[in-house]
Design an enzyme around this catalytic site. Structure first.
Site, PDB file in Angstrom:
ATOM      1  CB  ALA A   1     -35.614  -6.388  18.662  1.00 11.77           C
TER       2      ALA A   1
ATOM      3  CB  THR B   1     -38.753 -12.452  27.038  1.00 13.32           C
ATOM      4  OG1 THR B   1     -39.231 -12.108  28.345  1.00 13.32           O
ATOM      5  CG2 THR B   1     -39.166 -13.893  26.741  1.00 13.32           C
TER       6      THR B   1
ATOM      7  CD  GLU C   1     -40.424  -8.762  25.307  1.00 12.51           C
ATOM      8  OE1 GLU C   1     -39.720  -9.781  25.367  1.00 12.51           O
ATOM      9  OE2 GLU C   1     -40.949  -8.373  24.240  1.00 12.51           O
TER      10      GLU C   1
ATOM     11  CE  LYS D   1     -33.387 -11.976  15.710  1.00 10.16           C
ATOM     12  NZ  LYS D   1     -33.424 -11.813  17.140  1.00 10.16           N
TER      13      LYS D   1
ATOM     14  CE  LYS E   1     -38.925  -6.271  22.994  1.00 11.10           C
ATOM     15  NZ  LYS E   1     -38.287  -7.593  22.902  1.00 11.10           N
TER      16      LYS E   1
END
Ligand code: 5RP
Length: 220
Positions: A83, A28, A103, A121, A94
């Site tokens: 992430a 997602t 997830e 990230k 996450k």
């Protein structure tokens, strides 16, 4: 290069890991959304996809991809997800999108977890990003007090309910120097569904998009 462009580049790189006939786990978030768009126009014919959220399910169906219930799928060959933070050991935070529990279930049910991120990230030590925790509504205040005891600063995510009907507490200032230990500790608190640390089930490969191209962090 814009962050949007980097997301598209890493999505394209992830497509190289996907094969015709696969039953694919799909995460997602905006990076995954870029991946679904690339997948839709790639000509790859999946057997189907197991989705980690209602939002992803909608996009997969729009792309003409069959969505399969995990209970009817068995173990998956591959899971692709983004992430919020990634450390050099491929451990993750996450849950920025609130889909962390589904997830984590799909990551656990997959033989290979490929995480796709842009270089913003990547961190040396997890914890700059507030740690999301999914909690059963009646345990909200209790879990928040436990987070304070662990040295954290919890904040209820306003006007948000997970796809499972629960709440999210975002916790700042936690010491995540040992994410394995902290994941175990938080997940044992009654009322916690799961926390957004993916240390026990970390990524097998992280694809990182940066100005100089795609880099891979991998166990192989
Ligand atoms: C959702 C997640 C996402 O993977 C994470 O928030 C990253 O999202 P984005 O790709 O939009 O930066 O964990 O629960």
């Amino acid at each position: 290069m814009s962050q949007e462009r980097l997301k598209i580049e890493v999505a394209k790189a992830a497509l190289k890991r996907v094969e015709d006939g696969m039953l694919l786990g799909v995460g997602t978030g905006s990076t995954v959304n870029a991946f679904i768009r690339e997948l839709a126009s790639s000509g790859i014919r999946l057997e189907g996809a197991v989705s980690s959220s209602e939002a992803t399910t909608g996009l997969l169906r729009e792309a003409g991809i069959r969505v399969v219930d995990l209970n009817h799928a068995g173990d998956l060959a591959l899971y692709i997800d983004g992430a919020d933070e990634v450390d050099p050991h491929r451990r993750l935070i996450k849950g920025g999108g609130g889909a962390l529990t589904r997830e984590k279930i799909i990551a656990g049910a997959s033989r290979r977890f490929v995480c796709i991120v842009d270089e913003s990230k990547c961190v040396k030590v997890l914890g700059e990003f507030p740690l999301p925790i999914e909690v059963i509504p009646m345990a909200r205040a209790f879990v928040s007090r436990q987070m304070v005891k662990l040295g954290g600063r919890p904040e209820l995510r306003e006007d948000f309910m997970t796809d499972n009907g629960n709440l999210i507490i975002d916790v700042r200032q936690l010491d995540l120097i040992d994410p394995l230990k902290t994941e175990t500790r938080i997940n044992q608190i009654p009322g916690v569904v799961t926390c957004g640390l993916f240390a026990h089930r970390r990524a097998d490969e992280v694809l990182i998009a940066g100005e100089s191209g795609i880099r891979s962090l991998s166990s192989e």
